[in-house]
Design an enzyme around this catalytic site. Structure first.
Site, PDB file in Angstrom:
ATOM      1  N   THR A   1     -17.799   2.020 -12.193  1.00 14.57           N
ATOM      2  CA  THR A   1     -17.426   3.206 -12.972  1.00 14.57           C
ATOM      3  C   THR A   1     -16.444   2.762 -14.055  1.00 14.57           C
ATOM      4  O   THR A   1     -16.851   2.277 -15.098  1.00 14.57           O
ATOM      5  CB  THR A   1     -16.848   4.311 -12.068  1.00 14.57           C
ATOM      6  OG1 THR A   1     -15.829   3.765 -11.221  1.00 14.57           O
ATOM      7  CG2 THR A   1     -17.938   4.934 -11.227  1.00 14.57           C
TER       8      THR A   1
ATOM      9  N   LYS B   1     -17.024  -2.172  -5.779  1.00 12.70           N
ATOM     10  CA  LYS B   1     -16.551  -1.534  -6.998  1.00 12.70           C
ATOM     11  C   LYS B   1     -15.279  -0.776  -6.649  1.00 12.70           C
ATOM     12  O   LYS B   1     -15.059  -0.353  -5.517  1.00 12.70           O
ATOM     13  CB  LYS B   1     -17.590  -0.598  -7.607  1.00 12.70           C
ATOM     14  CG  LYS B   1     -17.994   0.611  -6.779  1.00 12.70           C
ATOM     15  CD  LYS B   1     -17.077   1.814  -6.792  1.00 12.70           C
ATOM     16  CE  LYS B   1     -16.773   2.295  -8.175  1.00 12.70           C
ATOM     17  NZ  LYS B   1     -15.875   3.522  -8.136  1.00 12.70           N
TER      18      LYS B   1
ATOM     19  N   THR C   1     -11.786   5.574  -3.382  1.00 14.01           N
ATOM     20  CA  THR C   1     -12.528   5.287  -4.600  1.00 14.01           C
ATOM     21  C   THR C   1     -12.938   3.851  -4.713  1.00 14.01           C
ATOM     22  O   THR C   1     -12.633   3.167  -5.658  1.00 14.01           O
ATOM     23  CB  THR C   1     -11.815   5.714  -5.850  1.00 14.01           C
ATOM     24  OG1 THR C   1     -11.674   7.096  -5.761  1.00 14.01           O
ATOM     25  CG2 THR C   1     -12.604   5.459  -7.101  1.00 14.01           C
TER      26      THR C   1
ATOM     27  N   ASN D   1      -7.327   7.837 -17.545  1.00 14.15           N
ATOM     28  CA  ASN D   1      -7.499   9.007 -16.682  1.00 14.15           C
ATOM     29  C   ASN D   1      -7.311  10.328 -17.419  1.00 14.15           C
ATOM     30  O   ASN D   1      -7.803  11.373 -16.971  1.00 14.15           O
ATOM     31  CB  ASN D   1      -6.561   8.911 -15.484  1.00 14.15           C
ATOM     32  CG  ASN D   1      -7.085   7.936 -14.461  1.00 14.15           C
ATOM     33  OD1 ASN D   1      -7.990   8.252 -13.693  1.00 14.15           O
ATOM     34  ND2 ASN D   1      -6.542   6.729 -14.457  1.00 14.15           N
TER      35      ASN D   1
END
Length: 408
Positions: free
Chosen positions: A158, A184, A195, A403
Site C-alpha cells: 500500500t 507488507k 496493518t 496520512n
C-alpha cells in the site's frame, strides 16, 4: 540486516516465498489502484499444513474472518489470494459475501476445496470491493513456474516504499529445508498485529498444532514487537504454509531439530518485522530498543514497547537530539515494576543514565550517533534476567503528509 546468527541456518541472498520447493506466486494489475499491481497469489503444489495469527482489533475485516474459518476447519491451505487498495473492512454483510466469493472463485480456478484458500485484503477501510475487477483477476491467476514472486511482493503493498522478502535454509533429517517469507506494512503498525500482512512458506513437514505453536511463539518476539505509529488495524495477519515437499520426519516439539526449525522461523519473522519497521511511513531511521535486566519477560517486553512507541522518543531520534529524558519517561509510564534507582540507559554505546542519575556525555557525540540510519537504545533495569527487543522508526514530517492525504 540479519541479527540472529546460527551456523546451522543459512540466509539466502535472493530468497522469496517461492524459494521453498513446491510454491509459486504472482501478481497483476486488476484496476483497484491506478497503475501498480494490486492482486497477488501464492500457490502450493499440494495442500499445506497452515497456521495463522491475527490482529487484536475488534473490528476484524471480512477476509480475515474467512481465512481464520478456513484454517480452523482443515488446518490446511493450498492458496492465498491478496488484493491491495481496498481493505474490505467495516463493509457489513456484503463484505462477508464478497470475501466468500473471492474464496469460492479462486478455489474453482485452482480446482481445490474452498476452505483451502485464504483471503487477505489491505487498503482503504469502509469501501466495497470492485468484484468485477477482482473476479477478472482471479481468472488471470497462473501457477506455472513462470509466475513471478516479485510481482506478488509488489501487489500486496500500500504505502510501502519497498518490497520485503527473505529466505533461509537449514538441514532437518538430512534434508535441506527452506523457509521463505514476504510481507507488507508501512503505517498503522503497532504490537499485537497491525496493518501488516506476512506470508511464510516452507517445504518442511510439520504437525499442525506444532506449527501454530511455533508461529505464536515467534510472533510474540518479532511481529508483535514492532511499531510505527501506535495504531492497530483491522485486517492484518501472518500466515504460514508448510507443504512437506522435502519429506522429512514431521516436526513437532519432540523432534531433535525442533528448536533449530523454530530459530529459523524466528529469523525469517524478525527480518520481515524489521523491514516493516524500517519502511514506516515517512521514516528515515530504524530504531531498536534493547531492554535487559527485567524481573519478568512481560516487564521486558512492555518496557521495550513503551520506549519504541513514544512519539517524543521517535521525534528526538528524527531530530538527532540525545534527549534521554524522553527515554526514561517512557520506561516510567510502562506500568511495570521498575526501580528508578537502578535504571541505566545508553544511546548506542554512549552511557547517559546510570542507576537513575544523569551521566555527563558529549552532546555532539550523541547527535552524531543519532544521525545514523540504524539507532539502538539500551535500557538496563538491573532487576532480573529477562530481556526483550522492540523495533520501530522515527516520526517525520513526511508521516503527517502521507496520512493527511491517504484518501485523496
Amino acid at each position: 540486516m540479519v541479527t540472529i546468527q546460527s551456523e546451522a541456518i543459512k540466509v539466502l541472498k535472493e530468497g522469496h516465498v517461492t524459494t521453498p520447493k513446491g510454491f509459486t506466486a504472482g501478481g497483476l494489475h486488476c484496476g483497484i489502484r491506478k497503475k501498480r499491481r494490486d492482486f497477488g497469489w501464492i500457490h502450493s503444489v499440494t495442500p499445506a499444513v497452515a497456521a495463522g495469527v491475527y490482529t487484536m482489533n475488534v473490528f476484524q475485516a471480512a477476509p480475515l474472518k474467512v481465512t481464520r474459518r478456513a484454517i480452523n476447519e482443515t488446518s490446511h491451505l493450498q492458496a492465498i489470494i491478496v488484493n491491495s487498495g481496498i481493505a474490505n473492512a467495516c463493509t457489513g454483510k456484503q463484505g462477508d459475501l464478497d470475501a466468500e466469493e473471492m474464496q469460492k472463485n479462486a478455489a474453482a480456478k485452482l480446482n481445490i476445496p474452498a476452505n483451502h484458500v485464504a483471503i487477505a485484503s489491505t487498503g482503504l477501510i469502509g469501501s466495497p470491493l470492485p468484484m468485477e475487477k477482482i473476479n477478472k483477476a482471479i481468472h488471470g491467476i497462473t501457477i506455472d513456474k513462470e509466475a513471478n514472486p516479485q510481482h506478488f511482493e509488489d501487489a500486496i503493498l500500500t504505502t510501502d516504499t519497498v518490497t520485503k522478502h527473505v529466505a533461509v535454509q537449514l538441514e532437518v533429517d538430512g534434508k535441506t529445508i527452506t523457509i521463505g517469507g514476504a510481507a507488507k506494512g508501512s503505517g498503522m503498525i503497532h504490537p499485537n498485529m497491525a496493518t501488516m500482512l506476512g506470508f511464510i512458506t516452507t517445504d518442511a513437514a510439520i504437525e499442525a498444532e506444532s506449527l501454530q505453536l511455533a508461529l505464536k511463539q515467534t510472533t510474540d518476539t518479532t511481529f508483535n514487537m514492532i511499531t510505527v505509529d501506535g495504531d492497530c488495524s483491522t485486517n492484518d495477519m501472518v500466515l504460514v504454509m508448510a507443504n512437506g515437499q522435502q519429506e522429512n520426519h514431521p516436526l513437532n516439539q519432540s523432534h531433535p531439530q525442533w528448536s533449530l526449525f523454530v530459530d529459523a522461523l524466528k529469523m525469517v519473522s524478525e527480518e520481515l518485522a524489521k523491514m516493516i519497521a524500517r519502511d514506516g511511513e515517512g521514516a528515515s531511521k530504524l530504531i531498536e530498543v534493547k531492554v535487559t535486566g527485567a524481573p519478568t519477560q512481560d516487564a521486558a517486553s512492555h518496557v521495550a514497547k513503551a520506549v519504541i512507541s513514544s512519539n517524543l522518543v521517535k521525534t528526538a531520534v528524527y531530530g538527532a537530539d540525545p534527549n534521554w529524558g524522553r527515554i526514561i519517561c517512557a520506561v516510567g509510564y510502562s506500568e511495570q515494576p521498575v526501580n528508578p534507582d537502578k535504571v541505566c540507559i545508553e544511546i548506542g554505546e554512549i552511557p547517559v543514565v546510570k542507576e537513575g542519575i544523569p551521566v555527563a556525555f558529549d552532546e555532539l557525540d550523541g547527535k552524531q550517533y543519532l544521525q545514523q540510519d540504524n539507532i539502538t537504545l539500551h535500557v538496563n533495569l538491573q532487576d532480573g534476567p529477562y530481556k526483550a527487543t522492540a523495533w520501530g522508526c522515527d516520526l517525520t514530517y513526511d508521516y503527517v503528509k502521507i496520512n493527511a492525504s491517504y484518501r485523496t
